[in-house]
Write an enzyme that holds these catalytic residues in place. Structure first.
Site, PDB file in Angstrom:
ATOM      1  CB  CYS A   2      -0.964  -0.088   1.163  1.00 29.98           C
ATOM      2  SG  CYS A   2      -1.650  -1.596   1.337  1.00 29.98           S
ATOM      3  NE  ARG A  27       4.111   1.803  -1.308  1.00 33.70           N
ATOM      4  CZ  ARG A  27       5.438   1.457  -1.047  1.00 33.70           C
ATOM      5  NH1 ARG A  27       6.620   1.715  -1.218  1.00 33.70           N
ATOM      6  NH2 ARG A  27       5.595   0.503   0.198  1.00 33.70           N
ATOM      7  CD1 TRP A  75      -1.851  -4.694  -4.960  1.00 40.02           C
ATOM      8  CD2 TRP A  75      -1.326  -6.052  -3.435  1.00 40.02           C
ATOM      9  NE1 TRP A  75      -1.681  -5.691  -5.405  1.00 40.02           N
ATOM     10  CE2 TRP A  75      -1.387  -6.853  -4.510  1.00 40.02           C
ATOM     11  CE3 TRP A  75      -1.256  -6.893  -2.114  1.00 40.02           C
ATOM     12  CZ2 TRP A  75      -1.027  -8.273  -4.686  1.00 40.02           C
ATOM     13  CZ3 TRP A  75      -0.749  -8.190  -2.276  1.00 40.02           C
ATOM     14  CH2 TRP A  75      -0.717  -8.680  -3.629  1.00 40.02           C
ATOM     15  CG  ASN A 101       2.689  -1.316   3.091  1.00 42.89           C
ATOM     16  OD1 ASN A 101       2.162  -2.140   2.821  1.00 42.89           O
ATOM     17  ND2 ASN A 101       3.786  -0.837   2.623  1.00 42.89           N
ATOM     18  N   GLY A 102       1.234  -3.603   5.196  1.00 44.31           N
ATOM     19  CA  GLY A 102       1.994  -4.841   5.700  1.00 44.31           C
ATOM     20  C   GLY A 102       0.708  -5.819   6.076  1.00 44.31           C
ATOM     21  CD  GLU A 487      11.867  -9.028 -17.488  1.00 44.70           C
ATOM     22  OE1 GLU A 487      11.328  -7.785 -17.377  1.00 44.70           O
ATOM     23  OE2 GLU A 487      11.527  -9.780 -16.605  1.00 44.70           O
ATOM     24  CE  LYS A 491       8.006  -6.394 -17.280  1.00 41.27           C
ATOM     25  NZ  LYS A 491       9.352  -7.114 -16.452  1.00 41.27           N
ATOM     26  CD  GLU A 494       5.418  -7.832 -14.556  1.00 43.13           C
ATOM     27  OE1 GLU A 494       5.171  -7.097 -13.361  1.00 43.13           O
ATOM     28  OE2 GLU A 494       6.366  -7.577 -15.133  1.00 43.13           O
ATOM     29  CG  HIS A 510      13.498 -32.610 -23.200  1.00 50.51           C
ATOM     30  ND1 HIS A 510      14.169 -33.685 -23.371  1.00 50.51           N
ATOM     31  CD2 HIS A 510      14.738 -31.522 -23.437  1.00 50.51           C
ATOM     32  CE1 HIS A 510      15.464 -33.784 -23.730  1.00 50.51           C
ATOM     33  NE2 HIS A 510      15.854 -32.561 -24.040  1.00 50.51           N
ATOM     34  CE  LYS A 609       8.508  -0.345 -10.225  1.00 55.31           C
ATOM     35  NZ  LYS A 609       8.778  -1.057 -11.470  1.00 55.31           N
TER      36      LYS A 609
HETATM   37  C1  AGP Z   1       8.387  -6.702 -12.796  1.00 53.33           C
HETATM   38  O1  AGP Z   1       8.114  -6.118 -13.716  1.00 53.33           O
HETATM   39  C2  AGP Z   1       7.672  -6.845 -11.524  1.00 53.33           C
HETATM   40  N1  AGP Z   1       7.022  -5.582 -10.865  1.00 53.33           N
HETATM   41  C3  AGP Z   1       7.882  -7.773 -10.180  1.00 53.33           C
HETATM   42  O2  AGP Z   1       8.180  -9.021 -10.747  1.00 53.33           O
HETATM   43  C4  AGP Z   1       9.169  -7.251  -9.602  1.00 53.33           C
HETATM   44  O3  AGP Z   1      10.464  -7.485 -10.460  1.00 53.33           O
HETATM   45  C5  AGP Z   1       9.573  -8.100  -8.536  1.00 53.33           C
HETATM   46  O4  AGP Z   1       8.446  -7.660  -7.589  1.00 53.33           O
HETATM   47  C6  AGP Z   1      10.762  -7.669  -7.577  1.00 53.33           C
HETATM   48  O5  AGP Z   1      10.594  -6.034  -7.287  1.00 53.33           O
HETATM   49  P1  AGP Z   1      12.022  -5.430  -6.863  1.00 53.33           P
HETATM   50  O6  AGP Z   1      13.120  -5.350  -7.979  1.00 53.33           O
HETATM   51  O7  AGP Z   1      11.665  -4.076  -6.412  1.00 53.33           O
HETATM   52  O8  AGP Z   1      12.567  -6.182  -5.449  1.00 53.33           O
END
Ligand code: AGP
Length: 614
Positions: A2, A27, A75, A101-102, A487, A491, A494, A510, A609
């Site tokens: 959050c 966030r 969140w 937050n948490g 990666e 992307k 996501e 395989h 994020k």
């Molecule tokens: C990547 O696009 C995501 N936002 C997520 O996988 C991110 O890389 C992961 O949460 C790690 O975040 P950080 O690099 O801030 O530790």
């Protein structure tokens, strides 16, 4: 995770809070709310489900007046995203208001305890117990600050909390317990700010205090004090932040992700600045505190990271092992903690983290540190936990990354691991000065080459037109480019919600080759390196199963167009740096496909994020 904002001063608190929450919306964007103490000590609370715009419109139509307040963008972890579960949460007799937050891991126990005393709960959140517990202490005769402290001492888990009380319209209390994302104090003239992250208050101040784990602060308009949870006053450092508000704004771009993709040439220049001397062919990493003695004592690196940062670590493994001959294992933060890795004082743990606040990564490196490991970090967020708690770090220096889908932090963190490999190689005596100069020289053209890749978006718009309706994608690569396939798939997943898998190309036969037919596009990363022929054979096998192949190939390759259906050519650089170039087309492909599907590119569903809870 959050976003939290608090303010006390001479401005309308709601203005400061809403602009701060706007900067923290990456966030969490399930719901938002604020509470402001007005004249006469009445608290006005506004909460709305969904994106921040909902709350902004609510406050516009029903304004709140007051110079002290707290706000939150959510969140959801406990309790579905709706208005009732939105923060702030108010205690039963409205004497305490809280944002958090948490996760309060013992909230059920506390809830039963409070319910047994007749406390009525209105939400399904873990957060609400904090408000009721503090009110109980307060109504037992303790003052507001002591009630807050006593409450914080009862919470288990990682939590960042801010509280206010209408009977104390001159005081905010905030605290950081564990790795639940930061609590940053912003120091102003006759005003004070509290925020989860720096971008929220950059418009107002650059003078920042970071609360450490187990610290709280009592904040008034003209002063503040940092204490331990037992009330002991603590020394603390005031940092001056090198970021400017513009870097946290979208500027001419439609999306932060688009901006951050375009910023990569500059990000690479910024991360090389002050570290690479092209004339001398040398690398210096001042904040890493590396010595030849330490570099030779360390016999293993555990790279610990999550998501995109984990994939960056996989590329880094190639660089650290083949350039510096340093044995390197790459581990998910969320897994590393729960199996018994062999760690001792000859081990270094390297945390790769954009936000510097990812709970899984932080907890894993802390555990390794307890076993005697040296802790290094490659981190972007200035002053974050991963930067402050490291024995040595490399700041990515890319400025704030706001788009939830990480882009520039990925390419920059790989560049930083390349620098680390060169430095370790030098200190371990496995690289000659000439070899280092050669490897440094390979970096010189990287920013330019990145610019070349990024200046032709038309081909990605064309591909997006063709492929935005498919529901499955396969990404394949080999060697140092296998993590780039992972990666690329992440992307696309996501931001477009298309099911995508990244796979080591050699593994296709395989199993995954069974997935291929005319409905499954295959993105193949086919640079002209020592694995070129093997990748070409993978492309041919995919074609022979009816697959449509999009190839990422290097300029000058005259054969690939006869093999693949669509080819994206990129400049050729050294095999070690090619992954940095190869990933950029995958970022753009995902961006344009998501755009065509009408997805919210910067704030994809269900994501946030920085993941500050386990
Ligand atoms: C990547 O696009 C995501 N936002 C997520 O996988 C991110 O890389 C992961 O949460 C790690 O975040 P950080 O690099 O801030 O530790």
């Amino acid at each position: 995770m959050c976003g939290i904002v608090g303010y006390i001063g001479a401005r309308q608190a709601s203005d400061v809070i809403l602009s701060g929450l706007r900067r923290l919306e990456y966030r969490g964007y399930d719901s938002a709310g604020l509470a402001v103490i007005g004249d006469g000590g009445n608290v006005s609370v506004r909460r709305e489900a969904g994106k921040l715009d909902g709350l902004v419109n609510m406050v516009k139509s029903d304004p709140v007046d007051g110079l002290i307040g707290i706000g939150h963008t959510r969140w959801a972890t406990h309790g579905v995203p709706n208005r009732t579960n939105s923060h702030p949460h108010t205690s039963m007799n409205s004497r305490i208001v809280v944002v958090q937050n948490g996760i309060v891991e013992n909230y059920l126990t506390l809830k039963e305890e409070l319910q047994a005393e007749g406390v009525k709960f209105v939400s399904d959140t873990d957060t609400e117990v904090i408000a009721h517990l503090a009110e109980r202490f307060y109504e037992s005769g303790l003052d507001f600050v002591t009630s807050a402290r006593k409450t914080l001492q009862r919470l288990q888990g990682s939590n960042a909390v801010v509280m206010l009380s209408p009977e104390h319209p001159d005081t905010l209390v905030c605290a950081r317990l564990g790795n639940a994302g930061g609590i940053t104090l912003g120091l102003g003239e006759g005003e004070m700010y509290i925020a989860s992250d720096i971008p929220a208050i950059l418009d107002y101040t650059r003078q920042i205090v970071f609360l450490e784990n187990g610290q709280m602060s009592v904040v008034n308009q003209n002063e503040y004090v940092v204490t331990a949870l037992d009330g002991t006053v603590l020394e603390h450092e005031v940092h001056n932040i090198p970021w400017d508000p513009v870097s946290a704004a979208k500027g001419k771009y439609r999306h932060f992700m688009q901006k951050e993709i375009a910023e990569q040439p500059q990000s690479i220049i910024d991360t090389l600045r002050g570290r690479v001397d092209f004339d001398k062919g040398t690398v210096t990493l001042p904040e890493m505190n590396l010595t030849a003695e330490l570099a030779n004592k360390i016999n293993k690196i555990y790279t610990i990271a999550c998501g995109t940062s984990y994939y960056s670590g996989l590329v880094g493994k190639f660089l650290l092992e083949s350039i510096a001959r340093m044995p390197t294992e790459v581990e998910y933060g969320s897994e590393f903690r729960y199996y018994d890795p062999i760690v001792d004082d000859k081990t270094a743990v390297l945390a790769i983290t954009q936000s510097g606040e990812t709970a899984d990564t932080l907890s894993a490196v802390e555990q390794a540190r307890e076993k005697g490991a040296t802790m290094w970090s490659i981190v972007n967020a200035f002053g974050s936990q991963a930067m402050r708690s490291a024995d040595g770090y490399i700041a990515m220096q890319t400025g704030p990354e706001i788009g939830v889908a990480s882009t520039k932090a990925f390419t920059t963190s790989i560049t930083d691991q390349y620098l680390l490999a060169l430095k370790l190689g030098e200190l371990r005596g496995v690289l000659s000065a000439e070899r280092i100069a050669e490897l440094v020289n390979d970096l010189a053209l990287l920013p330019d080459m990145s610019g070349q890749v990024l200046n032709d978006e038309a081909q990605y718009e064309e591909l997006a037109k063709l492929f935005h309706r498919v529901e499955h994608f396969l990404f394949i690569g080999r060697g140092i480019n296998y993590p780039i396939a992972l990666e690329g798939a992440l992307k696309l997943k996501e931001i477009s919600y298309i099911h995508a898998e990244g796979y080591p190309a050699g593994e296709m036969k395989h199993g995954p080759i069974a997935l291929i037919d005319e409905t499954m596009p295959v993105v193949a990363i086919v640079p002209q390196d020592d694995l070129y022929d093997k990748m070409i054979s993978q492309v041919q096998q995919s074609k022979s199963r009816g697959g449509t192949v999009i190839a990422i190939a290097t300029e000058g390759d005259t054969r690939i167009e006869n093999e693949a259906d669509h080819v994206i050519f990129v400049p050729k650089t050294s095999k070690y740096l090619q992954p940095i170039i190869n990933v950029m087309p995958l970022q753009l492909l995902s961006y344009h496909i998501a755009l065509r599907r009408g997805c919210d590119v910067d704030q994809p569903r269900n994501l946030a994020k920085s993941v500050t809870v386990e």
